[in-house]
Write a protein that holds these residues in place. Structure first.
Motif, PDB file in Angstrom:
ATOM      1  N   CYS A  38       2.244 -23.313   9.912  1.00 10.24           N
ATOM      2  CA  CYS A  38       2.112 -21.711  10.086  1.00 10.24           C
ATOM      3  C   CYS A  38       0.955 -21.314   9.422  1.00 10.24           C
ATOM      4  CB  CYS A  38       3.366 -21.099   9.189  1.00 10.24           C
ATOM      5  SG  CYS A  38       4.927 -21.479  10.077  1.00 10.24           S
ATOM      6  N   GLY A  39       0.112 -22.123   9.003  1.00 12.79           N
ATOM      7  CA  GLY A  39      -1.287 -21.564   8.429  1.00 12.79           C
ATOM      8  C   GLY A  39      -0.877 -20.871   7.129  1.00 12.79           C
ATOM      9  N   SER A  40       0.066 -21.350   6.323  1.00 20.55           N
ATOM     10  CA  SER A  40       0.411 -20.454   5.063  1.00 20.55           C
ATOM     11  C   SER A  40       0.141 -21.404   3.944  1.00 20.55           C
ATOM     12  CB  SER A  40       1.811 -20.140   5.280  1.00 20.55           C
ATOM     13  OG  SER A  40       2.527 -21.306   5.442  1.00 20.55           O
ATOM     14  N   ASN A  41       0.474 -20.778   2.854  1.00 14.50           N
ATOM     15  CA  ASN A  41       0.136 -21.375   1.521  1.00 14.50           C
ATOM     16  C   ASN A  41       1.293 -21.100   0.589  1.00 14.50           C
ATOM     17  OD1 ASN A  41      -0.943 -23.289  -0.086  1.00 14.50           O
ATOM     18  ND2 ASN A  41      -2.643 -21.710  -0.711  1.00 14.50           N
ATOM     19  N   PHE A  42       2.528 -21.102   1.131  1.00 14.77           N
ATOM     20  CA  PHE A  42       3.590 -20.667   0.183  1.00 14.77           C
ATOM     21  C   PHE A  42       3.818 -21.786  -1.051  1.00 14.77           C
ATOM     22  CE2 PHE A  42       5.036 -19.229   4.306  1.00 14.77           C
ATOM     23  CZ  PHE A  42       5.424 -17.802   3.837  1.00 14.77           C
ATOM     24  N   PRO A  43       3.769 -21.461  -2.181  1.00 17.86           N
ATOM     25  CA  PRO A  43       4.041 -22.270  -3.477  1.00 17.86           C
ATOM     26  C   PRO A  43       5.062 -23.003  -3.324  1.00 17.86           C
ATOM     27  CG  PRO A  43       4.427 -20.274  -3.972  1.00 17.86           C
ATOM     28  CD  PRO A  43       4.229 -20.156  -2.666  1.00 17.86           C
ATOM     29  N   LYS A 103      11.117 -19.389  15.559  1.00 16.82           N
ATOM     30  CA  LYS A 103      11.754 -18.468  15.231  1.00 16.82           C
ATOM     31  C   LYS A 103      10.739 -17.585  14.267  1.00 16.82           C
ATOM     32  CE  LYS A 103      16.203 -18.511  17.217  1.00 16.82           C
ATOM     33  NZ  LYS A 103      17.663 -18.672  17.080  1.00 16.82           N
ATOM     34  N   PHE A 104      10.535 -18.149  12.994  1.00 18.89           N
ATOM     35  CA  PHE A 104       9.863 -17.907  11.883  1.00 18.89           C
ATOM     36  C   PHE A 104       8.516 -17.586  12.508  1.00 18.89           C
ATOM     37  CE2 PHE A 104       7.200 -18.780   8.183  1.00 18.89           C
ATOM     38  CZ  PHE A 104       7.727 -18.112   7.199  1.00 18.89           C
ATOM     39  N   GLN A 105       7.882 -18.220  13.256  1.00 20.53           N
ATOM     40  CA  GLN A 105       6.340 -17.972  13.591  1.00 20.53           C
ATOM     41  C   GLN A 105       6.407 -16.829  14.340  1.00 20.53           C
ATOM     42  OE1 GLN A 105       5.816 -22.258  15.213  1.00 20.53           O
ATOM     43  NE2 GLN A 105       4.294 -22.460  13.701  1.00 20.53           N
ATOM     44  N   GLU A 106       7.313 -16.505  15.137  1.00 18.80           N
ATOM     45  CA  GLU A 106       7.245 -15.487  16.210  1.00 18.80           C
ATOM     46  C   GLU A 106       7.639 -14.316  15.452  1.00 18.80           C
ATOM     47  OE1 GLU A 106      10.064 -16.267  19.246  1.00 18.80           O
ATOM     48  OE2 GLU A 106       8.972 -17.992  19.871  1.00 18.80           O
ATOM     49  N   LYS A 107       8.530 -14.198  14.398  1.00 14.44           N
ATOM     50  CA  LYS A 107       9.191 -12.863  14.027  1.00 14.44           C
ATOM     51  C   LYS A 107       8.604 -12.555  12.441  1.00 14.44           C
ATOM     52  CE  LYS A 107      13.241 -13.366  16.747  1.00 14.44           C
ATOM     53  NZ  LYS A 107      14.669 -13.105  16.747  1.00 14.44           N
ATOM     54  N   TYR A 108       8.149 -13.564  11.742  1.00 14.12           N
ATOM     55  CA  TYR A 108       7.928 -13.400  10.260  1.00 14.12           C
ATOM     56  C   TYR A 108       6.361 -13.313  10.308  1.00 14.12           C
ATOM     57  CZ  TYR A 108       8.072 -13.438   5.334  1.00 14.12           C
ATOM     58  OH  TYR A 108       7.573 -13.089   3.886  1.00 14.12           O
ATOM     59  N   ASP A 109       6.037 -11.875   9.444  1.00 18.33           N
ATOM     60  CA  ASP A 109       4.602 -11.644   9.391  1.00 18.33           C
ATOM     61  C   ASP A 109       4.683 -12.129   7.811  1.00 18.33           C
ATOM     62  OD1 ASP A 109       3.852 -10.548  11.676  1.00 18.33           O
ATOM     63  OD2 ASP A 109       4.587  -8.619  10.921  1.00 18.33           O
ATOM     64  N   ILE A 110       3.676 -13.253   7.762  1.00 16.47           N
ATOM     65  CA  ILE A 110       3.416 -13.987   6.326  1.00 16.47           C
ATOM     66  C   ILE A 110       2.477 -13.047   5.416  1.00 16.47           C
ATOM     67  CG2 ILE A 110       2.264 -15.809   5.283  1.00 16.47           C
ATOM     68  CD1 ILE A 110       2.951 -17.583   7.899  1.00 16.47           C
ATOM     69  N   PRO A 111       2.878 -12.848   4.590  1.00 16.19           N
ATOM     70  CA  PRO A 111       2.245 -11.845   3.600  1.00 16.19           C
ATOM     71  C   PRO A 111       0.806 -12.492   3.243  1.00 16.19           C
ATOM     72  CG  PRO A 111       4.356 -11.979   2.409  1.00 16.19           C
ATOM     73  CD  PRO A 111       4.169 -13.111   3.751  1.00 16.19           C
ATOM     74  N   GLU A 112      -0.156 -11.508   3.242  1.00 13.10           N
ATOM     75  CA  GLU A 112      -1.414 -11.894   3.140  1.00 13.10           C
ATOM     76  C   GLU A 112      -1.835 -13.030   1.846  1.00 13.10           C
ATOM     77  OE1 GLU A 112      -5.633 -10.796   3.875  1.00 13.10           O
ATOM     78  OE2 GLU A 112      -3.963  -9.747   4.599  1.00 13.10           O
ATOM     79  N   GLU A 113      -1.247 -12.552   0.781  1.00 11.08           N
ATOM     80  CA  GLU A 113      -1.035 -13.601  -0.347  1.00 11.08           C
ATOM     81  C   GLU A 113      -0.655 -15.005  -0.182  1.00 11.08           C
ATOM     82  OE1 GLU A 113       1.870 -12.812  -3.529  1.00 11.08           O
ATOM     83  OE2 GLU A 113       2.588 -11.537  -2.270  1.00 11.08           O
ATOM     84  N   TYR A 114      -0.074 -15.217   0.855  1.00 13.65           N
ATOM     85  CA  TYR A 114       0.386 -16.587   1.301  1.00 13.65           C
ATOM     86  C   TYR A 114      -0.220 -17.092   2.448  1.00 13.65           C
ATOM     87  CZ  TYR A 114       4.225 -15.600  -2.205  1.00 13.65           C
ATOM     88  OH  TYR A 114       4.771 -15.385  -3.205  1.00 13.65           O
ATOM     89  N   LEU A 115      -1.274 -16.484   3.093  1.00 11.94           N
ATOM     90  CA  LEU A 115      -1.962 -16.999   4.073  1.00 11.94           C
ATOM     91  C   LEU A 115      -3.017 -18.021   3.690  1.00 11.94           C
ATOM     92  CD1 LEU A 115      -2.490 -13.766   6.250  1.00 11.94           C
ATOM     93  CD2 LEU A 115      -1.052 -15.761   6.813  1.00 11.94           C
ATOM     94  N   ASP A 116      -3.149 -19.044   4.527  1.00 10.51           N
ATOM     95  CA  ASP A 116      -4.110 -19.880   3.916  1.00 10.51           C
ATOM     96  C   ASP A 116      -5.489 -19.742   4.891  1.00 10.51           C
ATOM     97  OD1 ASP A 116      -5.679 -22.149   3.412  1.00 10.51           O
ATOM     98  OD2 ASP A 116      -4.158 -23.841   4.246  1.00 10.51           O
ATOM     99  N   ALA A 117      -6.247 -19.089   4.040  1.00 13.00           N
ATOM    100  CA  ALA A 117      -7.719 -18.675   4.773  1.00 13.00           C
ATOM    101  C   ALA A 117      -8.332 -20.149   5.510  1.00 13.00           C
ATOM    102  CB  ALA A 117      -8.672 -18.032   3.815  1.00 13.00           C
ATOM    103  N   GLY A 118      -8.318 -20.933   5.168  1.00 15.31           N
ATOM    104  CA  GLY A 118      -9.088 -22.303   5.533  1.00 15.31           C
ATOM    105  C   GLY A 118      -8.031 -22.954   6.818  1.00 15.31           C
ATOM    106  N   ALA A 119      -7.106 -22.533   7.110  1.00 18.31           N
ATOM    107  CA  ALA A 119      -5.944 -23.279   7.989  1.00 18.31           C
ATOM    108  C   ALA A 119      -6.623 -22.846   9.657  1.00 18.31           C
ATOM    109  CB  ALA A 119      -4.587 -22.977   7.714  1.00 18.31           C
ATOM    110  N   LYS A 120      -6.525 -23.907  10.391  1.00 18.89           N
ATOM    111  CA  LYS A 120      -7.009 -23.623  11.712  1.00 18.89           C
ATOM    112  C   LYS A 120      -5.670 -23.097  12.374  1.00 18.89           C
ATOM    113  CE  LYS A 120     -10.781 -26.860  11.914  1.00 18.89           C
ATOM    114  NZ  LYS A 120     -11.148 -28.109  12.586  1.00 18.89           N
ATOM    115  N   THR A 121      -5.444 -22.033  13.030  1.00 17.67           N
ATOM    116  CA  THR A 121      -4.346 -21.632  13.639  1.00 17.67           C
ATOM    117  C   THR A 121      -4.403 -21.909  15.281  1.00 17.67           C
ATOM    118  OG1 THR A 121      -5.072 -19.627  13.572  1.00 17.67           O
ATOM    119  CG2 THR A 121      -3.735 -20.079  11.621  1.00 17.67           C
ATOM    120  N   GLY A 122      -3.365 -21.631  15.758  1.00 18.96           N
ATOM    121  CA  GLY A 122      -3.133 -21.993  17.314  1.00 18.96           C
ATOM    122  C   GLY A 122      -2.578 -23.301  17.672  1.00 18.96           C
ATOM    123  N   ARG A 123      -2.445 -23.237  18.819  1.00 21.77           N
ATOM    124  CA  ARG A 123      -1.683 -24.672  19.316  1.00 21.77           C
ATOM    125  C   ARG A 123      -2.813 -25.244  19.869  1.00 21.77           C
ATOM    126  NH1 ARG A 123       3.256 -26.125  20.626  1.00 21.77           N
ATOM    127  NH2 ARG A 123       3.809 -27.426  22.476  1.00 21.77           N
TER     128      ARG A 123
END
Length: 139
Positions: A38-43, A103-123
């Protein structure tokens, strides 16, 4: 959600009795999978507390409870059943995890604090046209 409640639920749905730290490791594996997909950084769930009694009051709230049940429970259950060599069961659990992750990728907006700025997103799709064994190559 309280970490102990989550672990008790995972042991209940798998009909197993895995140790606290083992299940926390499986939960952290699930969080890592969510992060990479998901390009996230959840702890991760803290696995450094000095004794198990301290986990009675440990909360994990980076991911909402509903999504913890939809994502982390099936993933950890899959790990437990994989450890148990129950192939059909772990495949079912991982299938539930994969469906929930979509479903998580489609429906949940990851909070800004948990977004991984360096992640490459997309399929990313591999191009197999020039592969020697590709059916697209011809004879």
């Amino acid at each position: 959600m309280e970490v102990m409640r989550l672990i008790q639920h995972i042991n209940l749905v798998t009909d197993e009795d895995f140790e606290l730290m083992e299940v926390i490791g499986f939960l952290n594996d699930g969080i890592a999978k969510v992060n990479t997909e998901c390009g996230s950084n959840f702890p991760f769930i803290d696995d450094t507390l000095p004794n198990e009694a301290m986990y009675q009051f440990e909360e994990y709230d980076a991911i909402p409870d509903t999504w913890q049940r939809m994502l982390l429970v099936p993933f950890a259950a899959g790990r437990i059943k994989e450890n148990d060599s129950s192939q059909f069961e772990y495949m079912d659990w991982y299938g539930q995890f994969d469906a929930a992750l979509m479903k998580f990728q489609e429906k949940y907006d990851i909070p800004e604090e948990y977004l991984d700025a360096g992640a490459k997103t997309g399929r990313y799709e591999e191009d197999y046209r020039d592969n020697i064994f590709s059916h697209l190559r011809g004879w």
